[in-house]
Scaffold this motif. Structure first.
Motif, PDB file in Angstrom:
ATOM      1  N   LEU A  25       1.062  -1.315   0.153  1.00  0.00           N
ATOM      2  CA  LEU A  25       0.160   0.499  -0.260  1.00  0.00           C
ATOM      3  C   LEU A  25       0.862   1.143  -0.144  1.00  0.00           C
ATOM      4  O   LEU A  25       2.022   1.076   1.102  1.00  0.00           O
ATOM      5  CB  LEU A  25      -0.907   0.158   0.825  1.00  0.00           C
ATOM      6  N   LEU A  26       0.644   2.167  -0.814  1.00  0.00           N
ATOM      7  CA  LEU A  26       1.615   3.148  -0.923  1.00  0.00           C
ATOM      8  C   LEU A  26       0.890   4.629  -0.542  1.00  0.00           C
ATOM      9  O   LEU A  26      -0.446   4.824  -1.445  1.00  0.00           O
ATOM     10  CB  LEU A  26       2.011   3.164  -2.375  1.00  0.00           C
ATOM     11  N   VAL A  27       0.717   5.372   0.637  1.00  0.00           N
ATOM     12  CA  VAL A  27       0.627   6.636   0.327  1.00  0.00           C
ATOM     13  C   VAL A  27       1.435   7.804   0.329  1.00  0.00           C
ATOM     14  O   VAL A  27       3.087   7.650   0.834  1.00  0.00           O
ATOM     15  CB  VAL A  27       0.096   6.299   1.820  1.00  0.00           C
ATOM     16  N   ASP A  30       3.431  15.899  -1.314  1.00  0.00           N
ATOM     17  CA  ASP A  30       4.736  16.202  -1.728  1.00  0.00           C
ATOM     18  C   ASP A  30       6.027  15.980  -0.368  1.00  0.00           C
ATOM     19  O   ASP A  30       7.033  16.318  -1.293  1.00  0.00           O
ATOM     20  CB  ASP A  30       4.822  18.204  -1.431  1.00  0.00           C
ATOM     21  N   ARG A  31       6.314  15.954   0.654  1.00  0.00           N
ATOM     22  CA  ARG A  31       6.866  15.590   1.616  1.00  0.00           C
ATOM     23  C   ARG A  31       7.537  14.306   2.082  1.00  0.00           C
ATOM     24  O   ARG A  31       8.491  14.045   2.592  1.00  0.00           O
ATOM     25  CB  ARG A  31       6.301  16.571   2.695  1.00  0.00           C
ATOM     26  N   LYS A  32       6.008  13.878   2.148  1.00  0.00           N
ATOM     27  CA  LYS A  32       6.564  12.270   2.714  1.00  0.00           C
ATOM     28  C   LYS A  32       5.833  10.841   1.388  1.00  0.00           C
ATOM     29  O   LYS A  32       4.887  10.775   1.532  1.00  0.00           O
ATOM     30  CB  LYS A  32       6.080  12.184   4.080  1.00  0.00           C
ATOM     31  N   ILE A  61       8.144   0.997   5.566  1.00  0.00           N
ATOM     32  CA  ILE A  61       9.077   1.756   5.203  1.00  0.00           C
ATOM     33  C   ILE A  61       8.172   3.614   4.380  1.00  0.00           C
ATOM     34  O   ILE A  61       7.847   3.955   4.002  1.00  0.00           O
ATOM     35  CB  ILE A  61       9.479   1.808   3.756  1.00  0.00           C
ATOM     36  N   GLU A  62       9.230   4.643   5.468  1.00  0.00           N
ATOM     37  CA  GLU A  62       8.564   6.032   5.325  1.00  0.00           C
ATOM     38  C   GLU A  62      10.331   6.168   4.675  1.00  0.00           C
ATOM     39  O   GLU A  62      11.340   6.504   5.006  1.00  0.00           O
ATOM     40  CB  GLU A  62       8.827   6.352   6.916  1.00  0.00           C
ATOM     41  N   LEU A  63       9.875   7.240   3.347  1.00  0.00           N
ATOM     42  CA  LEU A  63      10.753   7.857   2.441  1.00  0.00           C
ATOM     43  C   LEU A  63      10.746   8.984   3.291  1.00  0.00           C
ATOM     44  O   LEU A  63       9.707  10.122   2.495  1.00  0.00           O
ATOM     45  CB  LEU A  63      10.150   7.086   1.353  1.00  0.00           C
ATOM     46  N   ARG A  64      11.961  10.164   2.749  1.00  0.00           N
ATOM     47  CA  ARG A  64      11.930  11.562   3.333  1.00  0.00           C
ATOM     48  C   ARG A  64      11.687  12.136   1.701  1.00  0.00           C
ATOM     49  O   ARG A  64      12.712  11.506   1.594  1.00  0.00           O
ATOM     50  CB  ARG A  64      12.732  11.865   4.771  1.00  0.00           C
ATOM     51  N   ASN A  65      11.650  13.102   2.403  1.00  0.00           N
ATOM     52  CA  ASN A  65      11.546  13.954   0.853  1.00  0.00           C
ATOM     53  C   ASN A  65      12.097  13.695  -0.584  1.00  0.00           C
ATOM     54  O   ASN A  65      12.992  13.283  -1.632  1.00  0.00           O
ATOM     55  CB  ASN A  65      13.257  15.185   1.084  1.00  0.00           C
ATOM     56  N   CYS A  66      10.872  12.203  -1.106  1.00  0.00           N
ATOM     57  CA  CYS A  66      10.203  11.652  -1.935  1.00  0.00           C
ATOM     58  C   CYS A  66      10.231  12.972  -3.146  1.00  0.00           C
ATOM     59  O   CYS A  66       9.276  14.044  -3.087  1.00  0.00           O
ATOM     60  CB  CYS A  66       9.652  10.817  -1.811  1.00  0.00           C
TER      61      CYS A  66
END
Length: 167
Positions: A25-27, A30-32, A61-66
């Motif tokens: 599941l992808l959420v 603009d920031r995260k 999994i948290e991606l920062r500034n994607c």
């Protein structure tokens, strides 16, 4: 940072061999960007009674500034068709692409901006997550992996957390 003319190289960040990754599941905003999936422990088919779903985990999994992402094909059966396959990509795992053409492309696009600074992309990394039924690629500063034991209460808490943190 990637450099024009350098060969792309794919390095393993985390191996996912031996795990069945399902239902990502992808959420994203603009920031995260947050991806959640089930990490199902592969049963020992010689002793199927030893398997129970209490061994399964939820991975966040948290991606920062994607800055950019793509999600979907190819799946594991046709992963060899991915343009990075011959550069070190494998069927399952988390990979980082050094000297990424994708980052170079982003840099080229950004150069038309009057306040362009190449340093904006200096810390960006190209990650590839090779899952069972899909591939997720992104340009991000970093990612953080958190694992939780699978149960419906934990899933409810994760969805509340994701919705509060992302929107």
């Amino acid at each position: 940072m990637s450099y024009k003319g350098s060969e792309e190289v794919v390095k393993t960040v985390e191996s996912l061999n031996g795990w069945n990754i399902t239902e990502p599941l992808l959420v994203s905003n603009d920031r995260k960007t947050i991806m959640i999936f089930n990490l199902v422990n592969e049963p020992d088919w010689n002793h199927p009674s030893a398997y129970n779903d209490y061994d399964d985990e939820i991975v966040i999994i948290e991606l920062r500034n994607c800055m950019k992402l793509q999600f979907g094909s190819p799946n594991a059966e046709i992963r060899k068709s991915h343009r990075l396959w011959d550069k070190g990509l494998e069927s399952y795992g988390v990979f980082q692409v050094e000297n990424s053409r994708w980052i170079v492309e982003l840099d080229s696009q950004s150069q038309i901006h009057p306040l362009y600074r190449q340093s904006k992309l200096t810390n960006k990394k190209h990650f590839v997550f090779c899952l069972e039924d899909s591939t997720f690629e992104c340009i991000s500063d970093e990612f953080i992996i958190r694992k939780e034991k699978y149960n419906s209460k934990v899933m409810g808490e994760i969805f509340r957390e994701v919705s509060q943190r992302s929107f």
